[in-house]
Design a protein around this motif. Structure first.
Motif, PDB file in Angstrom:
ATOM      1  N   ILE A 113      11.488  -1.664 -34.683  1.00 57.97           N
ATOM      2  CA  ILE A 113      11.328  -0.828 -33.439  1.00 57.97           C
ATOM      3  C   ILE A 113      12.722   0.062 -33.320  1.00 57.97           C
ATOM      4  O   ILE A 113      12.663   1.205 -33.075  1.00 57.97           O
ATOM      5  N   LEU A 114      13.741  -0.698 -33.580  1.00 56.22           N
ATOM      6  CA  LEU A 114      15.152  -0.162 -33.543  1.00 56.22           C
ATOM      7  C   LEU A 114      15.369   0.742 -34.289  1.00 56.22           C
ATOM      8  O   LEU A 114      15.977   1.638 -34.065  1.00 56.22           O
ATOM      9  N   ILE A 115      14.910   0.698 -35.625  1.00 53.10           N
ATOM     10  CA  ILE A 115      15.141   1.518 -36.810  1.00 53.10           C
ATOM     11  C   ILE A 115      14.449   2.878 -36.403  1.00 53.10           C
ATOM     12  O   ILE A 115      15.085   3.656 -36.551  1.00 53.10           O
ATOM     13  N   GLU A 116      13.356   2.906 -35.925  1.00 54.85           N
ATOM     14  CA  GLU A 116      12.500   4.058 -35.128  1.00 54.85           C
ATOM     15  C   GLU A 116      13.366   4.822 -34.435  1.00 54.85           C
ATOM     16  O   GLU A 116      13.643   5.976 -34.146  1.00 54.85           O
ATOM     17  N   TYR A 117      13.854   4.066 -33.229  1.00 54.98           N
ATOM     18  CA  TYR A 117      14.239   4.664 -32.070  1.00 54.98           C
ATOM     19  C   TYR A 117      15.855   5.170 -32.150  1.00 54.98           C
ATOM     20  O   TYR A 117      16.479   5.645 -31.402  1.00 54.98           O
ATOM     21  N   ALA A 221      -1.649  10.916 -48.327  1.00 51.78           N
ATOM     22  CA  ALA A 221      -0.388  11.671 -48.272  1.00 51.78           C
ATOM     23  C   ALA A 221      -0.050  12.446 -46.756  1.00 51.78           C
ATOM     24  O   ALA A 221       1.151  12.231 -46.354  1.00 51.78           O
ATOM     25  N   ALA A 222      -1.015  12.778 -46.072  1.00 50.12           N
ATOM     26  CA  ALA A 222      -1.013  13.274 -44.906  1.00 50.12           C
ATOM     27  C   ALA A 222      -0.806  12.433 -43.698  1.00 50.12           C
ATOM     28  O   ALA A 222      -0.372  12.716 -42.489  1.00 50.12           O
ATOM     29  N   PHE A 223      -0.995  11.022 -43.683  1.00 50.69           N
ATOM     30  CA  PHE A 223      -0.802   9.999 -42.769  1.00 50.69           C
ATOM     31  C   PHE A 223       0.326  10.272 -41.985  1.00 50.69           C
ATOM     32  O   PHE A 223       0.127  10.422 -40.651  1.00 50.69           O
ATOM     33  N   PRO A 224       1.507  10.227 -42.729  1.00 54.26           N
ATOM     34  CA  PRO A 224       2.838  10.371 -41.461  1.00 54.26           C
ATOM     35  C   PRO A 224       2.872  11.555 -40.834  1.00 54.26           C
ATOM     36  O   PRO A 224       3.538  11.588 -39.671  1.00 54.26           O
ATOM     37  N   PHE A 225       2.256  12.635 -41.201  1.00 54.83           N
ATOM     38  CA  PHE A 225       2.453  13.760 -40.339  1.00 54.83           C
ATOM     39  C   PHE A 225       1.257  13.786 -39.423  1.00 54.83           C
ATOM     40  O   PHE A 225       1.305  14.535 -38.197  1.00 54.83           O
ATOM     41  N   GLY A 226       0.051  13.105 -39.676  1.00 56.14           N
ATOM     42  CA  GLY A 226      -0.817  12.881 -38.574  1.00 56.14           C
ATOM     43  C   GLY A 226      -0.078  12.028 -37.385  1.00 56.14           C
ATOM     44  O   GLY A 226      -0.673  12.283 -36.222  1.00 56.14           O
ATOM     45  N   MET A 227       0.650  11.098 -37.774  1.00 59.33           N
ATOM     46  CA  MET A 227       1.247  10.071 -36.794  1.00 59.33           C
ATOM     47  C   MET A 227       2.330  11.134 -36.115  1.00 59.33           C
ATOM     48  O   MET A 227       2.568  10.650 -34.702  1.00 59.33           O
ATOM     49  N   TRP A 228       2.830  12.108 -36.348  1.00 59.35           N
ATOM     50  CA  TRP A 228       3.593  12.831 -35.468  1.00 59.35           C
ATOM     51  C   TRP A 228       3.365  13.244 -34.305  1.00 59.35           C
ATOM     52  O   TRP A 228       3.844  13.701 -33.198  1.00 59.35           O
ATOM     53  N   PHE A 229       1.995  13.447 -33.965  1.00 59.88           N
ATOM     54  CA  PHE A 229       1.154  13.934 -32.896  1.00 59.88           C
ATOM     55  C   PHE A 229       1.192  12.820 -31.748  1.00 59.88           C
ATOM     56  O   PHE A 229       0.957  12.940 -30.622  1.00 59.88           O
ATOM     57  N   PHE A 230       1.594  11.417 -32.212  1.00 58.28           N
ATOM     58  CA  PHE A 230       1.548  10.273 -31.293  1.00 58.28           C
ATOM     59  C   PHE A 230       2.864   9.470 -31.593  1.00 58.28           C
ATOM     60  O   PHE A 230       2.995   8.498 -30.822  1.00 58.28           O
ATOM     61  N   LEU A 231       3.507   9.787 -32.443  1.00 57.87           N
ATOM     62  CA  LEU A 231       4.667   8.797 -33.026  1.00 57.87           C
ATOM     63  C   LEU A 231       5.665   8.483 -31.446  1.00 57.87           C
ATOM     64  O   LEU A 231       6.284   9.543 -31.126  1.00 57.87           O
ATOM     65  N   GLY A 232       5.993   7.217 -31.143  1.00 52.73           N
ATOM     66  CA  GLY A 232       6.869   7.163 -30.056  1.00 52.73           C
ATOM     67  C   GLY A 232       6.085   6.640 -28.770  1.00 52.73           C
ATOM     68  O   GLY A 232       6.759   6.034 -28.037  1.00 52.73           O
ATOM     69  N   MET A 374      15.525  11.493 -42.025  1.00 49.13           N
ATOM     70  CA  MET A 374      15.532  10.510 -41.095  1.00 49.13           C
ATOM     71  C   MET A 374      14.545   9.956 -40.190  1.00 49.13           C
ATOM     72  O   MET A 374      14.226   9.298 -39.924  1.00 49.13           O
ATOM     73  N   LEU A 375      13.705  11.131 -39.979  1.00 48.93           N
ATOM     74  CA  LEU A 375      12.692  11.119 -39.313  1.00 48.93           C
ATOM     75  C   LEU A 375      11.429  10.355 -40.344  1.00 48.93           C
ATOM     76  O   LEU A 375      10.713   9.352 -39.953  1.00 48.93           O
ATOM     77  N   ASN A 376      11.527  10.473 -41.625  1.00 46.81           N
ATOM     78  CA  ASN A 376      10.811   9.724 -42.425  1.00 46.81           C
ATOM     79  C   ASN A 376      11.035   8.205 -42.555  1.00 46.81           C
ATOM     80  O   ASN A 376      10.339   7.418 -42.659  1.00 46.81           O
ATOM     81  N   ILE A 377      12.440   7.926 -42.351  1.00 47.41           N
ATOM     82  CA  ILE A 377      12.917   6.560 -42.272  1.00 47.41           C
ATOM     83  C   ILE A 377      12.465   5.892 -40.864  1.00 47.41           C
ATOM     84  O   ILE A 377      11.905   4.800 -40.703  1.00 47.41           O
TER      85      ILE A 377
END
Length: 482
Positions: A113-117, A221-232, A374-377
Motif C-alpha cells: 500500500i505504501l508503494i502505491e501511495y 494487457a488492458a487490465f492495468p488501464f481498466g484499474m485507473w478508473f478505480f485505483l485508490g 511511476m504509476l505502473n510501479i
C-alpha cells in the motif's frame, strides 16, 4: 503491559505516553467527506491515463478489462467495508492483514500500500506540471520548481489539520466531477457506435476482431488501464481514526464512493470514445479535451474541461498524500518502520509521515520526470495489496466466524474470492505492460522485506491498536484451546 513485544515490561504510563504522542484528531470526518475522499483518490484517472488501454486492447478489450477490474474493486470494497467495521484504525489494509495473516502478512500488505501511495503522488505532480504548462498559466513551465511548489502548498494544508484538508479535497473533487458531467453532456450528442471500434485490426493476434483488434491477450494487457478508473478507492479505511462512528461511517462511504466511480467510469469511457473515435484518443495525453475538439480547434467547453482536468489531478494528488501519510503513520506507530515517523504535531497531524514521503515523491518526480513508469510501479504495489486484503477477509471469515461484524460483505467469502483471483490476474498483467516498472517495484519490496526480517519484526510495539487487536485474537484462541 509491555510497550515493545520483545522488551522487558514497561510502566503503563510510558505506553500511554507513547500513543499520546502519536494520536490523530478523532471525529473530524463524516461519511460525506469520506465519500468525497474516496472519489478524490481516483478522479484524475477519468481525465487521462485510461485511454492508453485502447492501444493495448482496443475498445472491446478495454471495455472487458474495465468490467473485470470494476468487479474486482466492487468485490474488494465490500470486503473492506466489513473489515473496516471490525478494525477501524489508521492501519487500514495493514491492520486487517495483521489480524488474519500475522506480522509478515501485515507488513507485506502495508508495504505494498505504501508503494502505491508514495509513487502515485510523484507521478501525478508531473502530470500537474504538464497540465499547467499546456494551459499556459502565468507562463509557468513543468519542472522541479513546479513540483516543489505543489508539494509545499498541499503538504502545508495537510499539516494545518485533517478537517481542513478533507474539506479542501471535497471542494476540488466536486469541481472535477461537475466537469465530467459537463463533458458527458457535450460529447454524447456526437456519440457514434461506429467510432468505438475504429482501431485497425492486428490479423496475427489470436481472436482478433474489430472489437478486439489486438486479440484476446489485449484484454489482459488492458487490465492495468481498466484499474485507473478505480485505483485508490481502497484508501478510505485509512481515515478510520479520524472518522465519526467509523464502524458505521466507513462501510457507507466506501460503498457510495464505489457507486459514484462506476457511473463516472462508464459515462466517461463511452462518451469519449464514441464522440471522437477510439483511434483518435488512444494515445492522447488529454483524451476528454481531444474528444471535444474534432477539428483540433479549442472550444469554450474543451477549455472548461481542460481546466477541470487540472482540478482532478490536484484532488487525487492531495488525497493520495493523505493516504500515504496515514499508512506510514500506522506502520511506524507499530514499529514496522522507524517509530519517529509516527509522531504527531499539536494539530494532531503526522508531520514526519507527511514530510518524508513528500520529500521522496518530490525527488522521484524531479530526478526521473517519468510519471507513466511511476504509476505502473504504483499499480504493481496496489495489486499485491488487493490480493492480500481479499485473502485476509477470507481467512477471518473462516477462522473467526463469531467475530462481531457491524457490517457483513454480501456474498461472504465468494465475493472476496472473486477479488483475490482478479487481483492476481491484474498483478501478472503489470508485467505485460511495463516489465521494468514491475521489477523496480519488486526490488523495493525485497529491500523492505529484508529490513523487516532482519530488524523491525523484533521491535514491534505491542500497544499499537493493530498489534493489540491481533494479540487479543491470539489470547482468545489460546483460552479456547485450554
Amino acid at each position: 503491559m509491555s510497550l515493545e513485544s520483545t522488551s522487558a515490561p514497561r510502566p503503563a504510563g510510558e505506553a500511554a505516553d507513547y500513543l499520546e504522542r502519536r494520536a490523530l484528531r478523532r471525529g473530524s470526518a463524516g461519511w460525506v467527506l469520506l465519500t468525497g475522499l474516496g472519489v478524490a483518490y481516483v478522479v484524475s484517472g477519468d481525465f487521462s491515463g485510461w485511454n492508453f488501454g485502447l492501444a493495448e486492447g482496443g475498445f472491446g478489450g478495454l471495455a472487458i478489462a474495465m468490467v473485470l477490474m470494476g468487479a474486482m474493486y466492487a468485490c474488494m470494497v465490500f470486503a473492506l467495508a466489513e473489515l473496516s467495521s471490525i478494525l477501524p484504525t489508521a492501519g487500514g489494509g495493514y491492520g486487517f492483514a495483521r489480524r488474519a495473516l500475522g506480522p509478515w502478512g501485515g507488513f507485506l500488505t502495508g508495504t505494498a500500500i505504501l508503494i502505491e501511495y508514495v509513487l502515485a503522488p510523484a507521478a501525478i505532480v508531473i502530470f500537474i506540471g504538464d497540465y499547467v504548462e499546456s494551459l499556459g498559466l502565468f507562463g509557468l513551465e513543468s519542472g522541479w520548481p513546479m513540483y516543489l511548489v505543489c508539494f509545499a502548498i498541499f503538504l502545508g494544508i495537510h499539516l494545518w489539520g485533517v478537517g481542513e484538508a478533507l474539506r479542501f479535497s471535497f471542494v476540488v473533487t466536486g469541481v472535477a466531477v461537475a466537469a465530467l458531467v459537463v463533458f458527458a453532456a457535450a460529447a454524447l450528442p456526437d456519440f457514434s457506435f461506429g467510432a468505438l471500434d475504429d482501431i485497425p485490426v492486428d490479423t496475427t493476434a489470436t481472436g482478433a476482431s474489430s472489437w478486439l483488434p489486438f486479440g484476446l491477450l489485449g484484454i489482459w494487457a488492458a487490465f492495468p488501464f481498466g484499474m485507473w478508473f478505480f485505483l485508490g478507492v481502497e484508501g478510505v479505511p485509512l481515515a478510520a481514526e479520524e472518522t465519526k462512528e467509523p464502524a458505521r461511517t466507513l462501510p457507507k462511504a466506501i460503498r457510495w464512493s464505489m457507486g459514484i466511480l462506476v457511473v463516472l467510469a462508464v459515462v466517461t469511457f463511452f462518451a469519449a470514445a464514441g464522440a471522437r473515435g477510439s483511434a483518435a484518443i488512444q494515445e492522447a495525453g488529454n483524451p476528454l479535451v481531444e474528444a471535444l475538439q474534432p477539428d483540433g480547434e479549442a472550444t469554450a467547453l474543451s477549455r472548461i474541461v481542460n481546466y477541470a482536468g487540472l482540478a482532478g489531478l490536484v484532488a487525487s494528488f492531495f488525497s493520495l498524500i493523505y493516504a500515504g501519510s496515514r499508512q506510514l503513520f500506522a506502520l511506524s506507530r507499530a514499529g514496522y518502520l522507524p517509530r519517529f515517523l509516527s509522531l504527531t504535531s499539536s494539530r494532531k497531524a503526522p508531520y514526519l509521515g507527511l514530510l518524508v514521503p513528500g520529500t521522496i515523491g518530490f525527488l522521484l518526480a524531479a530526478v526521473t520526470g517519468d510519471g507513466a513508469r511511476m504509476l505502473n510501479i504504483a499499480v504493481f504495489g496496489a495489486t499485491i495489496s488487493y490480493a492480500l486484503m481479499s485473502l485476509s477477509h477470507i481467512v477471518l471469515r473462516r477462522r473467526e466466524p463469531e467475530l462481531p461484524r457491524p457490517y457483513r460483505t454480501p456474498g461472504g467469502v465468494l465475493t472476496s474470492s472473486v477479488a483475490l483471483v482478479l487481483a492476481c490476474a491484474a498483478l501478472v498483467a503489470t508485467f505485460l505492460v511495463d516489465v521494468t516498472a514491475a521489477f523496480i517495484a519488486l526490488l523495493v519490496y525485497v529491500v523492505a522485506i529484508a529490513y523487516f526480517g532482519l530488524y523491525s519484526r523484533k521491535h514491534l510495539v505491542a500497544k499499537a491498536p493493530e498489534e493489540e487487536f491481533a494479540a487479543l485474537a491470539a489470547a482468545e484462541a489460546e483460552l479456547a484451546r485450554d
